[in-house]
Design a protein around this motif. Structure first.
Motif, PDB file in Angstrom:
ATOM      1  N   ASP A 109       0.849  -1.182   0.000  1.00 41.10           N
ATOM      2  CA  ASP A 109       0.000   0.000   0.000  1.00 41.10           C
ATOM      3  C   ASP A 109       0.892   1.242   0.000  1.00 41.10           C
ATOM      4  N   ILE A 110       0.554   2.212  -0.823  1.00 37.88           N
ATOM      5  CA  ILE A 110       1.358   3.426  -0.968  1.00 37.88           C
ATOM      6  C   ILE A 110       0.567   4.592  -0.399  1.00 37.88           C
ATOM      7  N   ARG A 111       1.217   5.420   0.408  1.00 35.87           N
ATOM      8  CA  ARG A 111       0.635   6.652   0.942  1.00 35.87           C
ATOM      9  C   ARG A 111       1.550   7.816   0.578  1.00 35.87           C
ATOM     10  N   VAL A 112       0.955   8.902   0.139  1.00 41.71           N
ATOM     11  CA  VAL A 112       1.689  10.129  -0.145  1.00 41.71           C
ATOM     12  C   VAL A 112       1.389  11.116   0.974  1.00 41.71           C
ATOM     13  N   LEU A 113       2.406  11.565   1.672  1.00 40.85           N
ATOM     14  CA  LEU A 113       2.264  12.525   2.761  1.00 40.85           C
ATOM     15  C   LEU A 113       2.852  13.858   2.329  1.00 40.85           C
ATOM     16  N   THR A 114       2.094  14.924   2.490  1.00 46.76           N
ATOM     17  CA  THR A 114       2.578  16.217   2.027  1.00 46.76           C
ATOM     18  C   THR A 114       1.891  17.348   2.771  1.00 46.76           C
ATOM     19  N   GLU A 115       2.589  18.479   2.800  1.00 47.56           N
ATOM     20  CA  GLU A 115       2.004  19.698   3.356  1.00 47.56           C
ATOM     21  C   GLU A 115       1.230  20.480   2.303  1.00 47.56           C
ATOM     22  N   SER A 116       1.265  20.031   1.059  1.00 43.83           N
ATOM     23  CA  SER A 116       0.597  20.730  -0.046  1.00 43.83           C
ATOM     24  C   SER A 116      -0.916  20.643   0.087  1.00 43.83           C
ATOM     25  N   PRO A 117      -1.645  21.543  -0.590  1.00 38.80           N
ATOM     26  CA  PRO A 117      -3.118  21.526  -0.523  1.00 38.80           C
ATOM     27  C   PRO A 117      -3.715  20.258  -1.112  1.00 38.80           C
ATOM     28  N   LEU A 118      -4.988  20.044  -0.815  1.00 39.26           N
ATOM     29  CA  LEU A 118      -5.683  18.839  -1.248  1.00 39.26           C
ATOM     30  C   LEU A 118      -5.695  18.711  -2.766  1.00 39.26           C
ATOM     31  N   SER A 119      -6.033  19.784  -3.462  1.00 41.99           N
ATOM     32  CA  SER A 119      -6.133  19.715  -4.921  1.00 41.99           C
ATOM     33  C   SER A 119      -4.789  19.387  -5.557  1.00 41.99           C
TER      34      SER A 119
END
Length: 845
Positions: free
Chosen positions: A520-530
């Motif tokens: 399973d891959i998860r992308v974690l970021t501080e960027s906005p949802l869009s």
């Protein structure tokens, strides 16, 4: 004593004296630093800036040689977590067994038996020694590239990038966020520096003249410091280092420990019980007990080759990682990557290149009377100057929009500028200056559009317009930062500046490959949802089910169903990443974190396996188990595949070793206690030697890749090995009973009989045991109880060659001291047929 006291006084003066006096005593200047010649002279005087953290390599040459010889079995590499006494007992047991065997065989004047024992010992030790040499030779270049500390130092008025070992007292060094302090130093000029201390990992606000120590980490800000102590001159009281993750044992080491302890306990406890029972039931005395018979299980049963095989397998895997450009300080990642079922990627700098590119034509203006060129100049004023030793990628991209980066500073007097907080890959940066044209005090800042709009007090309509524009830009593949301006307490939202940050060339391929491996891959970021959805949509098979951080943290903590369907989490604060990893671990997931930024270190620390990319910060690399030395992500997928293959290999070897131990000891105990039959120790040694050859052949075995995470269930592995061993013990006992009590072929084949003298029965028993024992190696690659995999060519070749030799010796009785009488080809064929039927029955069962 006087010299030590004077050194302590000199160090105290450097730590507490005035800055000018300290620089004078060190013979350096803040503007020019040391000269190359002076730095070379001090390096010869003070020695390299290398901190010795232990005394393991101290002592006489004889002591070091004995320690190296004592630990050459490899048990010390198998059990780093457990008490030293366990390793001492196992090493002692190995050496005592070997030396006692050599003594007994020498006294018995059996050179062939002695030669087999020496072959077993030499094979294990030489294999372990070669594995160490190959592993160190292969890893050394990558270790130097991935983990070698670097320092930016001022020499002859120019900043240079040098190895941290070449630092000397008096050097002026530059430090930035994510750097590990390479030596004890005093702060000179810093823009808001915070450091993380080693003993409590607490943040320390470092002001002018503040002391910073070796191995501290710069967590915020950047600036200069002067080195006051290096290498041997660093006081031991200041050496409080972070615990190293790679010192912990992996699943293979723990599994091998349990399997080895099971085998050793079975042999030792069983031998003692056998001796006691022989006294009680058979009324034997010590003189009537054959010493050779009771000693035989120690060599045949105790798995001395198990740690050696593990070390060889891990060395082979580490060499393959080296060829892929992956540096690893330990073998934990190789052992535990196979069990990982969730891999989390920090988006910025990991999946993306972190090379933003602004598009001038798409800049959206919100302030009346302000042109796009002026908006760019304002954004450049809220960026670090090009003369800074380090500037953020977002600042460098803004400065590239100007024909002359210095035009941003024309007509202004900068009072202060500082970073406020992190937002995605850009820093919320603020600059306060005085406009020399009208003398007004102004403040310009840039960062996340939502935060800037809130700071400027924009109306609801403006915020909705900003949100609409952001959604449109996201659909076109753009992200954006905003520029705000304050003049005499009047805040104004100036512009929205779009930019692109392309994915790495292999990001989509590596995500697809990992998904195909059942991860399973998860992308974690501080960027906005869009923005996060737009990036996830480009990552091959990864879905676009992205959830904002506040929604995730509002979910119930035990809601694993919701967490399992998430492809990415947006709008995260840096400290939230570790909380995400912690939640997944609480759900029973084994997590790997791939990071880039300094603030990824907490999430890496919480994960089972930490991975950092090639251009990650020094501290992120130091916290990681694996470091990529090339600008590519595909080696992550290759590392997972290598780990799973090693796990498969070690599982097969462990099952085979346990079954072999149970078989040799069980047959020995049953024959001796029930029928008073003694299988000669030389025959047991020959079986053990053949097992060693088969074991090492498994290193080159064909292993099929699992398409799902591979967690070691040690109890199941030991149970499988014990079941195999018990089955062949039963078959051997039945074989001996039939061969020694009846002639089942007398009615039709009068000349054909397994009956005969003890010498013939011993030869037949040896062939049956040797064949059935090693044949288990051909079936240990089965998945569960339903899928049988065919053995590889190397193991098959080893089995065929060893058993052809054994059959030839048994047929002709070539060994005068062990096999004094042959059994002939027909009887040998019947034994092979008997074993073949048993193995086919095992397959059917």
């Amino acid at each position: 004593m006087d010299m030590a006291s004077s050194d302590d006084m000199a160090m105290a003066d450097l730590e507490t004296g005035e800055e000018e006096e300290v620089l004078r005593r060190l013979g350096t200047a803040e503007e020019a630093g040391l000269t190359d010649n002076e730095a070379a002279r001090r390096l010869r005087l003070h020695g390299p800036n290398v901190v010795v953290l232990s005394h393991h390599h101290e002592g006489s040459m004889l002591q070091r040689f004995l320690m190296a010889l004592f630990s050459l079995w490899g048990w010390d590499h198998v059990f780093p977590k457990y008490n030293n006494m366990v390793r001492i007992i196992l090493n002692s047991m190995s050496w005592v067994t070997v030396l006692t065997t050599i003594a007994i065989t020498s006294a018995g004047q059996r050179p062939c038996e002695l030669a087999i024992v020496i072959f077993i010992v030499a094979t294990s030790l030489i294999a372990c020694f070669i594995a160490k040499l190959v592993l160190e030779y292969a890893k050394a270049p990558l270790e130097a590239k991935a983990h070698s500390p670097r320092a930016k130092v001022l020499r002859d008025g120019r900043w240079r990038d040098v190895h941290a070992a070449n630092l000397v007292p008096g050097d002026i060094i530059f430090l930035k966020v994510g750097d590990i302090v390479p030596a004890n130093a005093r702060v000179l000029r810093f823009q808001k520096i915070d450091t993380m201390t080693c003993w409590a990992k607490r943040s320390v606000d470092c002001a002018h003249d503040f002391l910073i120590y070796y191995a501290w980490t710069v967590s915020c800000g950047q600036g200069t410091a002067v080195v006051i102590a290096t290498g041997r001159g660093i006081p031991r009281s200041t050496l409080r280092l972070y615990p190293q993750r790679y010192a912990r044992p992996g699943q293979l080491k723990e599994g091998v420990m349990l399997a080895a302890c099971f085998c050793a306990s079975l042999v030792l406890v069983g031998t003692i019980a056998e001796i006691v029972l022989s006294f009680l039931l058979q009324k034997q005395n010590c003189t009537g007990m054959p010493l050779n018979a009771h000693f035989m299980p120690l060599i045949g049963g105790i798995p001395m080759a198990m740690p050696v095989f593990l070390y060889l397998a891990l060395a082979w895997g580490s060499v393959r990682l080296c060829f892929l450009g992956i540096a690893s300080r330990g073998t934990v990642a190789l052992e535990d990557l196979a069990s990982v079922d969730v891999i989390l990627f920090n988006m910025t700098g990991t999946l993306t290149c972190n090379q933003p590119c602004f598009v001038r034509d798409k800049i959206e203006m919100f302030a009346d009377g302000v042109s796009k060129d002026h908006a760019i100049i304002l954004a450049a004023r809220a960026s670090r100057s090009q003369h800074e030793l380090y500037i953020e990628p977002i600042d460098a991209a803004i400065l590239r929009l100007l024909d002359d980066p210095e035009q941003a500073r024309f007509g202004v007097q900068v009072l202060e500028h500082h970073a406020c907080f992190f937002v995605a890959l850009k820093l919320m940066f603020q600059t306060t200056y005085i406009d020399e044209g009208n003398g007004s005090k102004c403040c310009v800042f840039k960062g996340d559009p939502t935060k800037v709009a809130h700071q400027c007090g924009c109306s609801k309509e403006v915020k909705e317009k900003i949100s609409t524009l952001m959604d449109e830009l996201t659909l076109d593949g753009y992200q954006a930062i905003a520029v705000g301006h304050q003049v005499d307490s009047c805040w104004e939202f100036i512009a929205l500046m779009p930019y692109t940050d392309d994915l790495r060339s292999d990001s989509a391929d590596v995500v697809d490959s990992l998904i195909d491996l059942g991860l399973d891959i998860r992308v974690l970021t501080e960027s906005p949802l869009s923005t996060t959805k737009q990036v996830c949509g480009k990552l091959g098979k990864l879905g676009t089910n992205v959830v904002p951080a506040h929604s995730v943290f509002e979910l119930a903590r035990n809601n694993i169903e919701v967490h399992s369907n998430i492809n990415g989490i947006s709008d995260l604060f840096p400290e939230d990443k570790s909380d995400v990893v912690r939640r997944l671990r609480n759900f029973g997931c084994h997590c790997a974190m791939v990071g880039y930024e300094f603030l990824d270190h907490d999430a890496i620390g919480e994960s089972h396996i930490g991975i950092s990319v090639a251009d990650a910060t020094d501290y992120t690399k130091s916290e990681s188990d694996l470091v990529l030395t090339q600008h590519a992500l595909m080696p992550v997928s290759s590392a997972v595949q290598i780990s799973r293959k090693i796990c498969q290999m070690m599982r097969s070897f462990t099952i085979f070793t346990v079954s072999s131990t149970v078989h040799l000891f069980g047959v020995r105990a049953i024959l001796y206690l029930l029928w008073h039959f003694d299988l000669s120790s030389i025959l047991a040694f020959m079986i053990t030697a053949c097992n060693y050859c088969t074991s090492f052949a498994m290193l080159f075995e064909r292993v099929e890749l699992n398409k799902s995470p591979d967690r070691w269930r040690v109890q199941k592995i030991i149970t499988s090995g014990a079941a195999f061993g018990s089955y062949i013990v039963l078959t051997t006992a039945i074989f001996y009973w039939v061969a020694s009590t009846a002639n089942p072929f007398a009615c039709k084949f009068k000349p054909i009989s397994l009956m005969g003298s003890d010498e013939e029965i011993r030869a037949a028993l040896f062939l049956q045991m040797s064949t059935i024992n090693q044949a288990i190696a051909l079936f240990v690659h089965s998945d569960g109880c339903c899928i049988i995999r065919f053995p590889g060519p190397v193991v098959t070749f080893s089995f065929v060659v060893s058993q052809m030799v054994a059959t030839q010796k048994v047929v002709h009785g070539d060994l005068n001291y062990a096999l004094t009488k042959g059994i002939g080809c027909v009887r040998a064929g019947l034994i092979w047929l008997y074993n073949l039927v048993l193995l086919l029955t095992l397959v059917l069962v």
